[in-house]
Design a protein around this motif. Structure first.
Motif, PDB file in Angstrom:
ATOM      1  N   HIS A  56     -17.469  -5.215   4.656  1.00  0.00           N
ATOM      2  CA  HIS A  56     -17.752  -3.933   4.006  1.00  0.00           C
ATOM      3  C   HIS A  56     -19.184  -3.446   4.260  1.00  0.00           C
ATOM      4  N   ARG A  57     -20.094  -4.360   4.592  1.00  0.00           N
ATOM      5  CA  ARG A  57     -21.512  -4.020   4.697  1.00  0.00           C
ATOM      6  C   ARG A  57     -22.003  -3.981   6.145  1.00  0.00           C
ATOM      7  N   TYR A  58     -21.086  -3.924   7.102  1.00  0.00           N
ATOM      8  CA  TYR A  58     -21.501  -4.018   8.499  1.00  0.00           C
ATOM      9  C   TYR A  58     -22.437  -2.880   8.902  1.00  0.00           C
ATOM     10  N   GLU A  59     -22.251  -1.693   8.342  1.00  0.00           N
ATOM     11  CA  GLU A  59     -23.129  -0.586   8.721  1.00  0.00           C
ATOM     12  C   GLU A  59     -24.576  -0.863   8.315  1.00  0.00           C
ATOM     13  N   ASP A  60     -24.757  -1.366   7.102  1.00  0.00           N
ATOM     14  CA  ASP A  60     -26.108  -1.733   6.668  1.00  0.00           C
ATOM     15  C   ASP A  60     -26.663  -2.861   7.524  1.00  0.00           C
ATOM     16  N   ASP A  61     -25.815  -3.818   7.875  1.00  0.00           N
ATOM     17  CA  ASP A  61     -26.283  -4.935   8.698  1.00  0.00           C
ATOM     18  C   ASP A  61     -26.669  -4.470  10.097  1.00  0.00           C
ATOM     19  N   VAL A  62     -25.946  -3.512  10.640  1.00  0.00           N
ATOM     20  CA  VAL A  62     -26.307  -2.975  11.961  1.00  0.00           C
ATOM     21  C   VAL A  62     -27.639  -2.236  11.875  1.00  0.00           C
ATOM     22  N   ARG A  63     -27.845  -1.473  10.815  1.00  0.00           N
ATOM     23  CA  ARG A  63     -29.144  -0.801  10.651  1.00  0.00           C
ATOM     24  C   ARG A  63     -30.275  -1.826  10.514  1.00  0.00           C
ATOM     25  N   LEU A  64     -29.997  -2.916   9.832  1.00  0.00           N
ATOM     26  CA  LEU A  64     -30.991  -3.978   9.723  1.00  0.00           C
ATOM     27  C   LEU A  64     -31.306  -4.570  11.093  1.00  0.00           C
ATOM     28  N   MET A  65     -30.285  -4.803  11.897  1.00  0.00           N
ATOM     29  CA  MET A  65     -30.515  -5.309  13.250  1.00  0.00           C
ATOM     30  C   MET A  65     -31.376  -4.336  14.058  1.00  0.00           C
ATOM     31  N   GLN A  66     -31.054  -3.073  13.952  1.00  0.00           N
ATOM     32  CA  GLN A  66     -31.837  -2.077  14.683  1.00  0.00           C
ATOM     33  C   GLN A  66     -33.296  -2.115  14.240  1.00  0.00           C
ATOM     34  N   ALA A  67     -33.539  -2.242  12.931  1.00  0.00           N
ATOM     35  CA  ALA A  67     -34.909  -2.290  12.420  1.00  0.00           C
ATOM     36  C   ALA A  67     -35.666  -3.508  12.952  1.00  0.00           C
ATOM     37  N   LEU A  68     -34.950  -4.590  13.239  1.00  0.00           N
ATOM     38  CA  LEU A  68     -35.579  -5.794  13.784  1.00  0.00           C
ATOM     39  C   LEU A  68     -35.713  -5.752  15.302  1.00  0.00           C
ATOM     40  N   GLY A  69     -35.230  -4.692  15.921  1.00  0.00           N
ATOM     41  CA  GLY A  69     -35.343  -4.569  17.378  1.00  0.00           C
ATOM     42  C   GLY A  69     -34.314  -5.370  18.139  1.00  0.00           C
ATOM     43  N   VAL A  70     -33.224  -5.741  17.487  1.00  0.00           N
ATOM     44  CA  VAL A  70     -32.169  -6.514  18.140  1.00  0.00           C
ATOM     45  C   VAL A  70     -31.509  -5.659  19.216  1.00  0.00           C
ATOM     46  N   LYS A  71     -31.332  -6.245  20.392  1.00  0.00           N
ATOM     47  CA  LYS A  71     -30.737  -5.516  21.518  1.00  0.00           C
ATOM     48  C   LYS A  71     -29.247  -5.822  21.689  1.00  0.00           C
ATOM     49  N   ALA A  72     -28.786  -6.953  21.151  1.00  0.00           N
ATOM     50  CA  ALA A  72     -27.385  -7.334  21.317  1.00  0.00           C
ATOM     51  C   ALA A  72     -26.935  -8.117  20.098  1.00  0.00           C
ATOM     52  N   TYR A  73     -25.669  -7.961  19.750  1.00  0.00           N
ATOM     53  CA  TYR A  73     -25.085  -8.652  18.609  1.00  0.00           C
ATOM     54  C   TYR A  73     -23.871  -9.424  19.087  1.00  0.00           C
ATOM     55  N   ARG A  74     -23.954 -10.737  18.960  1.00  0.00           N
ATOM     56  CA  ARG A  74     -22.821 -11.593  19.312  1.00  0.00           C
ATOM     57  C   ARG A  74     -22.040 -11.896  18.036  1.00  0.00           C
ATOM     58  N   PHE A  75     -20.808 -11.444  17.995  1.00  0.00           N
ATOM     59  CA  PHE A  75     -19.953 -11.673  16.835  1.00  0.00           C
ATOM     60  C   PHE A  75     -18.583 -12.129  17.321  1.00  0.00           C
ATOM     61  N   SER A  76     -17.824 -12.745  16.428  1.00  0.00           N
ATOM     62  CA  SER A  76     -16.475 -13.160  16.803  1.00  0.00           C
ATOM     63  C   SER A  76     -15.457 -12.304  16.074  1.00  0.00           C
ATOM     64  N   VAL A  77     -14.255 -12.315  16.594  1.00  0.00           N
ATOM     65  CA  VAL A  77     -13.132 -11.586  16.016  1.00  0.00           C
ATOM     66  C   VAL A  77     -12.222 -12.585  15.313  1.00  0.00           C
TER      67      VAL A  77
END
Length: 455
Positions: A56-77
Motif C-alpha cells: 500500500h505504501r510503495y508510492e511513498d517508498d519510491v519517493r524515498l528512494m528518489q530522495a536518496l538518489g537511488v538509480k535502480a530498485y531490485r524487487f521480487s514478484v
C-alpha cells in the motif's frame, strides 16, 4: 577510486519481506504464509502479513528512494499474486500492482530490476510436490512468460531465481526455511529442478524478451582454517556444496565432481540434456555477498564433514556473519579468473546490526553498517580497477523488514521502519549511500585521501 559512468546504484527488497497483504486482491497463499503459522518456526512468532506494508505504501517508498538518489530498485514478484494456484488463471489485480510499481519507478527515474522468485512458492504448487516435482520447471516458465509479456516493455533486467542454494539448503535439507523439509535425498533433486526452472525461463525470455535475463547466486568464499590436508579437503567440499553447485552448471555445463562424494547415494542421475539447457548463456550474473567461511574438518558434521570456524579478532554482524570485505573481492576475482563469466552485478550486500536509540533530532546513527558498506565498496572498486566487469551494486536492504525465520529481530535496512506506525526514518547508512550514489563513488576516494592525510 572511480566507478564507470553508467554504473547502476540501487537498493533491494523481496516481496514477502516487505509487501504485507499476502492474500490481498485475490492472491493465493505461498509456502511462507503457511510456514510462519507453524508453531516454533519463527523466532518472535512474526508473520509477513503486514511487514512494511509496501503493497500500500510503495508510492511513498519510491519517493524515498528518489530522495536518496537511488538509480535502480531490485524487487521480487510474489508468484501467488500473479497465479493464485501457481498455474493457469492469472489474477489481474496482482499483476496490476507490479504494473503500477514499475510505472511509478520509471516516473521517478528509477530502473526496475525484477526477480521472478525469492523463496515464496505458491502453496498450491507445494501441494503438488513443489521443487521436488519435475513439472515445476514448466510451471515456472509459464509464470515467467506471464510477467515477461506484461512488463518486459519497461523492465530492462530480469533475474530468474534468487539464491537457489538457500532454497535447497534451508528449505529441503536443514528445514529452517519454508517448506521446512529435512531430507538429504531431496536436496540435490531440488537443486537440479531449480536450475531446470531457471533454464526454461531463460528459453522463454529468448523467445520474445527485449533486454537482459540472468541469475542471482549467494556466494561465500571458503578458506581453510589451517593448511592441513583435512581442512583443505573440507574447504573444497564446502565450496562445491555452496558455491560451485550452481555456478558450474550455469557457466560450464557440468556439476562439480565432488557432489556425488558429498551426497553419496542421494546424488541423482543427471541427464546430459538437462545440463546442456542449464548452461545456455545468460546476460548477467548477480552476486549476493555477505561474509566468508573459514572452514575446518569436522567428522561429526554430515554431509560435508566441515564446519565454519569463528575468527576471534573479527567483527560479526547480528546474524553471526563475519565482516570480511576482502571476500567480496576474492569472489569476484575467482569468477573472473575461472569462468567465461557474463557481466556481474552485486545484487545484495549489507549487514544486520543493532540500531542504537535515536539521537537528538530523530537521527539514527548506525556506524557499523556505514563502515560495512564503506569497506565493501572499496573492495568492489578494487575489483573494477583490476578489470572485472561489474555493472551495478544493490544495497540490502532498503527497509528493515521481515527477516524470514528471524521474524523482526534482525534489521538490515538503511531505512528504519517502526513496525507499529510504519514510519520510515533514513539511517546514517542511507545518508552515506546517498553521497556515494550522488558522486558515483567519488566520495569514497575523498574519504580515503582525507584519512591518508590525517594518518
Amino acid at each position: 577510486m572511480t566507478f564507470p559512468k553508467e554504473f547502476l546504484w540501487g537498493v533491494a527488497t523481496s516481496a514477502y519481506q516487505v509487501e504485507g497483504s499476502p492474500l490481498a486482491d485475490g492472491a493465493g497463499p505461498s509456502i511462507w504464509h503457511r510456514f510462519v503459522r507453524t508453531p516454533g518456526r519463527i523466532v518472535d512468532g512474526g508473520t509477513g502479513d503486514v511487514a512494511c506494508d509496501h503493497y500500500h505504501r510503495y508510492e511513498d517508498d519510491v519517493r524515498l528512494m528518489q530522495a536518496l538518489g537511488v538509480k535502480a530498485y531490485r524487487f521480487s514478484v510474489a508468484w501467488s499474486r500473479i497465479l493464485p494456484e501457481g498455474t493457469g488463471r492469472v489474477n489481474p489485480a496482482g499483476l496490476a500492482f507490479y504494473d503500477r510499481l514499475v510505472d511509478t519507478l520509471l516516473a521517478h527515474g528509477i530502473t526496475p530490476f525484477v526477480t521472478l522468485y525469492h523463496w515464496d512458492l505458491p502453496a498450491a504448487l507445494d501441494d503438488r510436490g513443489g521443487w521436488l516435482n519435475p513439472d515445476v520447471a514448466g510451471w515456472f516458465a509459464d509464470y515467467a512468460a506471464t510477467l515477461f509479456r506484461a512488463l518486459d516493455d519497461r523492465v530492462p533486467y530480469w533475474a530468474t531465481l534468487n539464491e537457489p542454494w538457500v532454497v535447497m539448503d534451508g528449505g529441503y535439507l536443514n528445514g529452517g526455511l519454508a517448506p521446512g523439509h529435512r531430507n538429504l535425498f531431496e536436496a540435490p533433486r531440488v537443486a537440479h529442478n531449480l536450475l531446470r526452472a531457471h533454464a526454461r525461463a531463460v528459453e522463454v525470455y529468448r523467445a520474445f524478451g527485449r533486454h537482459a535475463v540472468g541469475l542471482v547466486l549467494n556466494l561465500e568464499p571458503k578458506y581453510p582454517a589451517t593448511d592441513s590436508e583435512e581442512d583443505r579437503a573440507a574447504t573444497a567440499r564446502a565450496d562445491a556444496y555452496m558455491n560451485r553447485i550452481f555456478v558450474e552448471p550455469v557457466l560450464t555445463g557440468r556439476y562439480p565432481d565432488l557432489l556425488p562424494e558429498i551426497f553419496g547415494e542421494a546424488w541423482p542421475e543427471i541427464p546430459e540434456a538437462d545440463v546442456e539447457r542449464i548452461a545456455a548463456p545468460i546476460d548477467f550474473l548477480g552476486v549476493n555477498y555477505y561474509t566468508r567461511g573459514v572452514t575446518a574438518f569436522d567428522p561429526d558434521a554430515p554431509p560435508l564433514q566441515a564446519k565454519t570456524v569463528p575468527q576471534p579478532t573479527s567483527t560479526y554482524t547480528e546474524m553471526g556473519w563475519e565482516v570480511y570485505p576482502d571476500g567480496l573481492y576474492d569472489t569476484l576475482a575467482w569468477l573472473h579468473g575461472s569462468f567465461d563469466v557474463p557481466p556481474l552485478f552485486i545484487t545484495e550486500n549489507g549487514a544486520a546490526f543493532y540500531d542504537p536509540p535515536r539521537c537528538a533530532g530523530g537521527r539514527i546513527e548506525d556506524p557499523l553498517r556505514v563502515d560495512y558498506f564503506r569497506t565493501h565498496l572499496r573492495a568492489l572498486c578494487r575489483a573494477l580497477t583490476d578489470g572485472i566487469d561489474i555493472r551495478g551494486y544493490f544495497a540490502w536492504s532498503l527497509l528493515d523488514n521481515f527477516e524470514w525465520s528471524y521474524g523482526y529481530t534482525k534489521r538490515f535496512g538503511i531505512v528504519h521502519v517502526d513496525y507499529r506506525t510504519q514510519a520510515r526514518t533514513p539511517k546514517a547508512s542511507a545518508r552515506f549511500l546517498a553521497r556515494v550514489f550522488a558522486t558515483n563513488g567519488a566520495c569514497l576516494a575523498r574519504e580515503a585521501a582525507e584519512a591518508g592525510r590525517d594518518g
